[in-house]
Design a protein around this motif. Sequence first.
Motif, PDB file in Angstrom:
ATOM      1  N   GLN A  11     -19.284 -13.837   2.954  1.00 46.16           N
ATOM      2  CA  GLN A  11     -18.045 -14.570   2.705  1.00 46.16           C
ATOM      3  C   GLN A  11     -17.238 -13.914   1.587  1.00 46.16           C
ATOM      4  OE1 GLN A  11     -19.254 -18.602   1.954  1.00 46.16           O
ATOM      5  NE2 GLN A  11     -19.904 -18.942   4.057  1.00 46.16           N
ATOM      6  N   ALA A  12     -17.923 -13.522   0.511  1.00 48.60           N
ATOM      7  CA  ALA A  12     -17.235 -12.872  -0.608  1.00 48.60           C
ATOM      8  C   ALA A  12     -16.637 -11.539  -0.158  1.00 48.60           C
ATOM      9  CB  ALA A  12     -18.187 -12.664  -1.779  1.00 48.60           C
ATOM     10  N   TRP A  13     -17.415 -10.762   0.577  1.00 49.08           N
ATOM     11  CA  TRP A  13     -16.940  -9.452   1.008  1.00 49.08           C
ATOM     12  C   TRP A  13     -15.746  -9.567   1.953  1.00 49.08           C
ATOM     13  CZ3 TRP A  13     -16.472  -5.057  -0.841  1.00 49.08           C
ATOM     14  CH2 TRP A  13     -16.113  -3.959  -0.051  1.00 49.08           C
ATOM     15  N   THR A  14     -15.744 -10.588   2.803  1.00 44.31           N
ATOM     16  CA  THR A  14     -14.612 -10.809   3.706  1.00 44.31           C
ATOM     17  C   THR A  14     -13.327 -10.947   2.900  1.00 44.31           C
ATOM     18  OG1 THR A  14     -16.013 -11.841   5.365  1.00 44.31           O
ATOM     19  CG2 THR A  14     -13.676 -12.344   5.480  1.00 44.31           C
ATOM     20  N   ASN A  15     -13.392 -11.600   1.768  1.00 41.75           N
ATOM     21  CA  ASN A  15     -12.221 -11.779   0.920  1.00 41.75           C
ATOM     22  C   ASN A  15     -11.911 -10.548   0.078  1.00 41.75           C
ATOM     23  OD1 ASN A  15     -11.734 -14.474   1.724  1.00 41.75           O
ATOM     24  ND2 ASN A  15     -13.333 -15.167   0.356  1.00 41.75           N
ATOM     25  N   LEU A  16     -12.921  -9.808  -0.324  1.00 43.75           N
ATOM     26  CA  LEU A  16     -12.725  -8.693  -1.247  1.00 43.75           C
ATOM     27  C   LEU A  16     -12.452  -7.349  -0.579  1.00 43.75           C
ATOM     28  CD1 LEU A  16     -15.509  -9.489  -3.851  1.00 43.75           C
ATOM     29  CD2 LEU A  16     -13.031  -9.716  -4.149  1.00 43.75           C
ATOM     30  N   LYS A  17     -12.860  -7.174   0.666  1.00 44.40           N
ATOM     31  CA  LYS A  17     -12.761  -5.848   1.282  1.00 44.40           C
ATOM     32  C   LYS A  17     -11.331  -5.352   1.424  1.00 44.40           C
ATOM     33  CE  LYS A  17     -13.160  -7.379   6.064  1.00 44.40           C
ATOM     34  NZ  LYS A  17     -14.000  -7.287   7.267  1.00 44.40           N
ATOM     35  N   GLN A  18     -10.368  -6.253   1.389  1.00 43.25           N
ATOM     36  CA  GLN A  18      -8.961  -5.847   1.471  1.00 43.25           C
ATOM     37  C   GLN A  18      -8.476  -5.206   0.167  1.00 43.25           C
ATOM     38  OE1 GLN A  18      -7.185  -6.067   4.322  1.00 43.25           O
ATOM     39  NE2 GLN A  18      -9.036  -6.860   5.264  1.00 43.25           N
ATOM     40  N   ILE A  19      -9.161  -5.510  -0.944  1.00 50.13           N
ATOM     41  CA  ILE A  19      -8.705  -4.980  -2.240  1.00 50.13           C
ATOM     42  C   ILE A  19      -9.705  -4.059  -2.920  1.00 50.13           C
ATOM     43  CG2 ILE A  19      -7.103  -6.872  -2.693  1.00 50.13           C
ATOM     44  CD1 ILE A  19      -9.255  -8.085  -4.512  1.00 50.13           C
ATOM     45  N   LEU A  20     -10.964  -4.081  -2.483  1.00 49.76           N
ATOM     46  CA  LEU A  20     -11.976  -3.186  -3.045  1.00 49.76           C
ATOM     47  C   LEU A  20     -12.468  -2.264  -1.945  1.00 49.76           C
ATOM     48  CD1 LEU A  20     -14.081  -5.611  -5.253  1.00 49.76           C
ATOM     49  CD2 LEU A  20     -12.293  -4.030  -5.967  1.00 49.76           C
ATOM     50  N   PHE A  21     -12.032  -1.019  -2.003  1.00 58.39           N
ATOM     51  CA  PHE A  21     -12.379  -0.071  -0.952  1.00 58.39           C
ATOM     52  C   PHE A  21     -12.323   1.337  -1.527  1.00 58.39           C
ATOM     53  CE2 PHE A  21      -7.901  -1.100  -0.859  1.00 58.39           C
ATOM     54  CZ  PHE A  21      -7.293   0.144  -0.891  1.00 58.39           C
ATOM     55  N   ILE A  22     -12.929   2.249  -0.836  1.00 61.63           N
ATOM     56  CA  ILE A  22     -12.847   3.658  -1.212  1.00 61.63           C
ATOM     57  C   ILE A  22     -11.562   4.203  -0.621  1.00 61.63           C
ATOM     58  CG2 ILE A  22     -13.879   5.938  -0.938  1.00 61.63           C
ATOM     59  CD1 ILE A  22     -16.592   4.467  -0.757  1.00 61.63           C
ATOM     60  N   PRO A  23     -10.661   4.706  -1.461  1.00 56.27           N
ATOM     61  CA  PRO A  23      -9.386   5.204  -0.931  1.00 56.27           C
ATOM     62  C   PRO A  23      -9.602   6.455  -0.088  1.00 56.27           C
ATOM     63  CG  PRO A  23      -9.563   5.692  -3.265  1.00 56.27           C
ATOM     64  CD  PRO A  23     -10.743   4.852  -2.909  1.00 56.27           C
ATOM     65  N   ARG A  24      -8.951   6.512   1.056  1.00 57.50           N
ATOM     66  CA  ARG A  24      -9.075   7.641   1.980  1.00 57.50           C
ATOM     67  C   ARG A  24      -7.843   8.534   1.973  1.00 57.50           C
ATOM     68  NH1 ARG A  24     -14.280   6.974   2.676  1.00 57.50           N
ATOM     69  NH2 ARG A  24     -14.894   5.083   3.734  1.00 57.50           N
ATOM     70  N   ASN A  25      -6.777   8.065   1.297  1.00 60.13           N
ATOM     71  CA  ASN A  25      -5.563   8.862   1.224  1.00 60.13           C
ATOM     72  C   ASN A  25      -4.787   8.460  -0.037  1.00 60.13           C
ATOM     73  OD1 ASN A  25      -3.912   6.502   1.909  1.00 60.13           O
ATOM     74  ND2 ASN A  25      -4.653   6.812   4.011  1.00 60.13           N
ATOM     75  N   GLU A  26      -3.699   9.157  -0.298  1.00 63.38           N
ATOM     76  CA  GLU A  26      -2.918   8.912  -1.520  1.00 63.38           C
ATOM     77  C   GLU A  26      -2.345   7.498  -1.552  1.00 63.38           C
ATOM     78  OE1 GLU A  26      -1.483   9.784  -5.270  1.00 63.38           O
ATOM     79  OE2 GLU A  26      -2.843  10.973  -4.046  1.00 63.38           O
ATOM     80  N   SER A  27      -1.923   6.988  -0.413  1.00 59.35           N
ATOM     81  CA  SER A  27      -1.357   5.638  -0.354  1.00 59.35           C
ATOM     82  C   SER A  27      -2.390   4.583  -0.755  1.00 59.35           C
ATOM     83  CB  SER A  27      -0.838   5.358   1.057  1.00 59.35           C
ATOM     84  OG  SER A  27      -0.396   4.038   1.163  1.00 59.35           O
ATOM     85  N   GLU A  28      -3.598   4.700  -0.234  1.00 57.65           N
ATOM     86  CA  GLU A  28      -4.663   3.758  -0.589  1.00 57.65           C
ATOM     87  C   GLU A  28      -5.035   3.895  -2.060  1.00 57.65           C
ATOM     88  OE1 GLU A  28      -7.845   4.406   2.166  1.00 57.65           O
ATOM     89  OE2 GLU A  28      -6.825   3.305   3.771  1.00 57.65           O
ATOM     90  N   TYR A  29      -5.054   5.123  -2.553  1.00 55.57           N
ATOM     91  CA  TYR A  29      -5.348   5.356  -3.965  1.00 55.57           C
ATOM     92  C   TYR A  29      -4.300   4.666  -4.839  1.00 55.57           C
ATOM     93  CZ  TYR A  29      -6.505   7.709  -8.303  1.00 55.57           C
ATOM     94  OH  TYR A  29      -6.854   7.964  -9.593  1.00 55.57           O
ATOM     95  N   GLU A  30      -3.049   4.803  -4.467  1.00 59.82           N
ATOM     96  CA  GLU A  30      -1.970   4.169  -5.231  1.00 59.82           C
ATOM     97  C   GLU A  30      -2.090   2.648  -5.199  1.00 59.82           C
ATOM     98  OE1 GLU A  30       0.309   5.400  -7.346  1.00 59.82           O
ATOM     99  OE2 GLU A  30      -0.732   7.305  -7.050  1.00 59.82           O
ATOM    100  N   GLN A  31      -2.545   2.081  -4.082  1.00 55.04           N
ATOM    101  CA  GLN A  31      -2.771   0.634  -4.015  1.00 55.04           C
ATOM    102  C   GLN A  31      -3.782   0.209  -5.077  1.00 55.04           C
ATOM    103  OE1 GLN A  31      -4.091  -0.341  -0.073  1.00 55.04           O
ATOM    104  NE2 GLN A  31      -2.111   0.063   0.861  1.00 55.04           N
ATOM    105  N   LEU A  32      -4.856   0.994  -5.212  1.00 48.68           N
ATOM    106  CA  LEU A  32      -5.875   0.669  -6.200  1.00 48.68           C
ATOM    107  C   LEU A  32      -5.357   0.860  -7.621  1.00 48.68           C
ATOM    108  CD1 LEU A  32      -9.087   2.141  -4.535  1.00 48.68           C
ATOM    109  CD2 LEU A  32      -8.340  -0.248  -4.639  1.00 48.68           C
ATOM    110  N   VAL A  33      -4.528   1.859  -7.835  1.00 52.81           N
ATOM    111  CA  VAL A  33      -3.933   2.081  -9.157  1.00 52.81           C
ATOM    112  C   VAL A  33      -3.059   0.887  -9.539  1.00 52.81           C
ATOM    113  CG1 VAL A  33      -2.286   3.509 -10.448  1.00 52.81           C
ATOM    114  CG2 VAL A  33      -4.073   4.588  -9.067  1.00 52.81           C
ATOM    115  N   ILE A  34      -2.276   0.396  -8.600  1.00 52.85           N
ATOM    116  CA  ILE A  34      -1.431  -0.777  -8.866  1.00 52.85           C
ATOM    117  C   ILE A  34      -2.294  -1.985  -9.196  1.00 52.85           C
ATOM    118  CG2 ILE A  34       0.164  -2.420  -7.783  1.00 52.85           C
ATOM    119  CD1 ILE A  34       1.328   0.060  -6.268  1.00 52.85           C
TER     120      ILE A  34
END
Length: 70
Positions: A11-34
Amino acid sequence: MPTIDIEKTRQAWTNLKQILFIPRNESEYEQLVIMLDNLIDEIGENENHPLASLISSGLIPRRSRRTIEK
């Protein structure tokens, strides 16, 4: 060692996987930086904040947009 409640973890992972992930490209990396910038704004210097350990966990890249722009 504590046992893991798989259903609570699922249940926790279902909620968190949208914001905690290994970035695969620059766009995803920037999401994590924000997200890191937002966490820093929220937590500030408060080491007792419930989310403070998330910053030091290594789950979010440490380079923030503030560092890049300076």
